[in-house]
Enzyme design. Structure first.
Site, mmCIF file in Angstrom:
data_model
loop_
_atom_site.group_PDB
_atom_site.id
_atom_site.type_symbol
_atom_site.label_atom_id
_atom_site.label_comp_id
_atom_site.label_asym_id
_atom_site.label_seq_id
_atom_site.Cartn_x
_atom_site.Cartn_y
_atom_site.Cartn_z
ATOM 1 N N LYS A 299 0.832 -1.211 0.000
ATOM 2 C CA LYS A 299 0.000 0.000 0.000
ATOM 3 C C LYS A 299 0.862 1.256 0.000
ATOM 4 O O LYS A 299 0.509 2.245 -0.644
ATOM 5 C CB LYS A 299 -0.920 0.007 1.227
ATOM 6 C CG LYS A 299 -2.250 -0.661 0.973
ATOM 7 C CD LYS A 299 -3.270 -0.178 1.984
ATOM 8 C CE LYS A 299 -4.652 -0.654 1.653
ATOM 9 N NZ LYS A 299 -5.632 -0.260 2.669
ATOM 10 N N LYS B 34 -11.338 -5.326 -11.381
ATOM 11 C CA LYS B 34 -12.030 -5.613 -10.128
ATOM 12 C C LYS B 34 -13.096 -4.536 -9.867
ATOM 13 O O LYS B 34 -12.835 -3.347 -10.085
ATOM 14 C CB LYS B 34 -10.983 -5.595 -9.007
ATOM 15 C CG LYS B 34 -11.522 -5.922 -7.654
ATOM 16 C CD LYS B 34 -10.412 -5.803 -6.623
ATOM 17 C CE LYS B 34 -11.036 -5.955 -5.252
ATOM 18 N NZ LYS B 34 -10.302 -5.361 -4.193
ATOM 19 N N LYS C 173 -15.469 1.203 -6.456
ATOM 20 C CA LYS C 173 -16.034 2.542 -6.604
ATOM 21 C C LYS C 173 -15.028 3.469 -7.277
ATOM 22 O O LYS C 173 -15.376 4.279 -8.125
ATOM 23 C CB LYS C 173 -16.385 3.063 -5.210
ATOM 24 C CG LYS C 173 -17.071 4.378 -5.181
ATOM 25 C CD LYS C 173 -17.554 4.653 -3.769
ATOM 26 C CE LYS C 173 -17.955 6.100 -3.625
ATOM 27 N NZ LYS C 173 -16.842 6.967 -3.270
#
Ligand code: SF4
Length: 328
Positions: free
Chosen positions: A114, A195, A198
Site C-alpha cells: 500500500k 475488479k 467505486k
C-alpha cells in the site's frame, strides 16, 4: 448453548456495490444463523489512509449502515456498531501497542504494497504502520472466536493471533485466540473487466435502480474477439460471463456458452439473460434500501443500540485487561 462470536468490519468508503454484496455481505448475513455476530463500521481505519480529508466519513458511514440493513443484516441477531463510538478500542490499541515489536508491523505484506501504491498522500505515519494493532484491538476486545477472512487477509489475522499470544503470556489468559473463518468469494469484475471498485467507476451499486443496473451491465465489457456479431468468442475470456456463472441457471449457462462459441447469440442478448437475474436479485434490497433511506432516525437509533451493546462488552473486557495488567 452459547453461540461462538464472529467479528468483522468494513471501512466506510461510499455506497456498497455488487462486489461488496458477493464478497462480504452475503456471507455476513448467513453467519448470523450460526454465530453471535459483531459487525462494525471501521471509521478509524478509514483515517489511516484518508486522514487528510474526513469530510465524507460520516455520510459514508450512514449510507453503509443502510446498505447493511437492506442486504439482510439483522440488528436483532447481530450487533451493528461504529468503531469510533466505542472508545475502548483506542484504549486497548494503546496497551497492545506497548508490547508489539515494530518488525511484526513492518513485515505485514500489505504495509509495503500500500505504501508503494498510494503515491498522492504521505503514508509514512504512525497510524498507518500501527493499523494492524488497532485491528487486533477490534477483534480481541470482543473476544471473537472467529474472523471471516479471504486468503489475502490471513497474514493480518495471524498478526492479531501473535499479539494475543504475547499479551496472554505476559499478563495471563484474557483473550481467546481468534481463528480464521476461511471464505471463498466469487470474483466479481466491474463493467470494464477490472475488479469492481467505486474508485474505478465500474461498479453496480445496491442503490442503483433496475434501469441503472440494466444500462451499466448492458455496456459491460465482453470477449474482445467478438468485434462483429458473426465473430465467435470464448466465454472464459468474457468479463460479463463471470456474472452469468453466478446468476444464471445451468441450462442458461450452457445455452450462452454454445451461442458464444458459435456466434449464435449476440452479446447484448446474451447479457440480457444475466441482467434479468441480477435485477431480480437486487430488487428486494433496493426496495428495502429506499424505505430505510426515508427513515434516517430509525437507522441512527438502530446503530446507537448496537453501539451501547458493543460498549458494554468492550468495557467488561477492558476491566479484565486492566486487572490482568495490574492497572486497576
Ligand atoms: S456472447 Fe455472452 S459470453 Fe460471449 S462474449 Fe458476448 S457476452 Fe460474453
Amino acid at each position: 448453548m452459547t453461540k461462538q462470536r464472529v467479528l468483522s468490519g468494513m471501512q466506510p468508503s461510499g455506497l456498497l456495490h455488487l462486489g461488496n454484496l458477493m464478497g462480504a455481505l452475503d456471507n455476513w448475513r448467513k453467519l448470523q444463523d450460526q454465530y453471535e455476530c459483531y459487525y462494525f463500521i471501521a471509521d478509524w481505519h478509514a483515517l489511516t489512509t484518508n486522514y487528510a480529508d474526513t469530510s465524507n466519513i460520516r455520510a459514508h458511514s450512514r449510507e453503509m449502515v443502510i446498505d447493511w440493513l437492506a442486504a439482510g443484516l439483522d440488528p436483532e441477531r447481530s450487533v451493528l456498531f461504529q468503531q469510533s463510538l466505542v472508545p475502548e478500542h483506542a484504549v486497548l490499541h494503546v496497551l497492545l501497542s506497548m508490547s508489539t515489536p515494530l518488525p511484526w508491523l513492518e513485515r505485514v505484506p500489505t504495509y509495503k504494497e500500500k505504501m508503494d501504491q498510494i503515491q498522492d498522500r504521505e503514508m509514512n505515519t504512525y497510524g498507518f504502520l500501527g493499523y494492524p494493532v488497532l485491528q487486533a484491538a477490534d477483534i480481541l476486545i470482543y473476544k471473537a472466536h472467529f474472523v471471516p477472512v479471504g486468503i489475502d487477509q490471513l497474514p493480518h489475522l495471524e498478526l492479531t493471533r501473535e499479539i494475543c499470544r504475547r499479551f496472554n503470556q505476559l499478563y495471563g489468559e484474557v483473550f481467546p485466540e481468534p481463528q480464521p473463518l476461511m471464505t471463498e468469494y466469487p470474483k466479481l469484475p466491474g463493467t470494464d473487466g477490472r475488479k469492481m471498485s467505486k474508485s474505478y467507476n465500474n461498479a453496480v451499486f445496491l442503490s442503483d435502480s433496475a434501469q441503472e443496473v440494466d444500462a451499466k451491465l448492458s455496456r459491460m465489457m465482453t470477449d474482445p474477439r467478438r468485434v462483429r456479431r458473426t465473430d465467435p468468442g470464448d466465454p472464459n475470456d468474457c468479463p460479463a460471463f463471470n456474472l452469468h456463472r453466478i446468476y444464471c441457471t445451468p441450462d442458461e449457462i450452457e445455452y450462452v456458452s454454445q451461442g458464444c462459441r458459435s456466434a449464435g447469440i449476440g452479446c447484448l442478448d446474451c447479457k440480457k439473460i444475466m441482467i434479468k437475474h441480477v435485477i431480480a436479485d437486487l430488487e428486494p434490497i433496493h426496495a428495502r434500501r429506499a424505505a430505510l433511506a426515508q427513515r434516517p432516525d430509525e437507522v441512527a437509533a438502530t446503530l446507537e443500540r448496537g453501539n451501547q451493546e458493543a460498549r458494554a462488552v468492550a468495557a467488561t473486557t477492558m476491566s479484565e485487561v486492566r486487572a490482568a495488567m495490574g492497572l486497576e
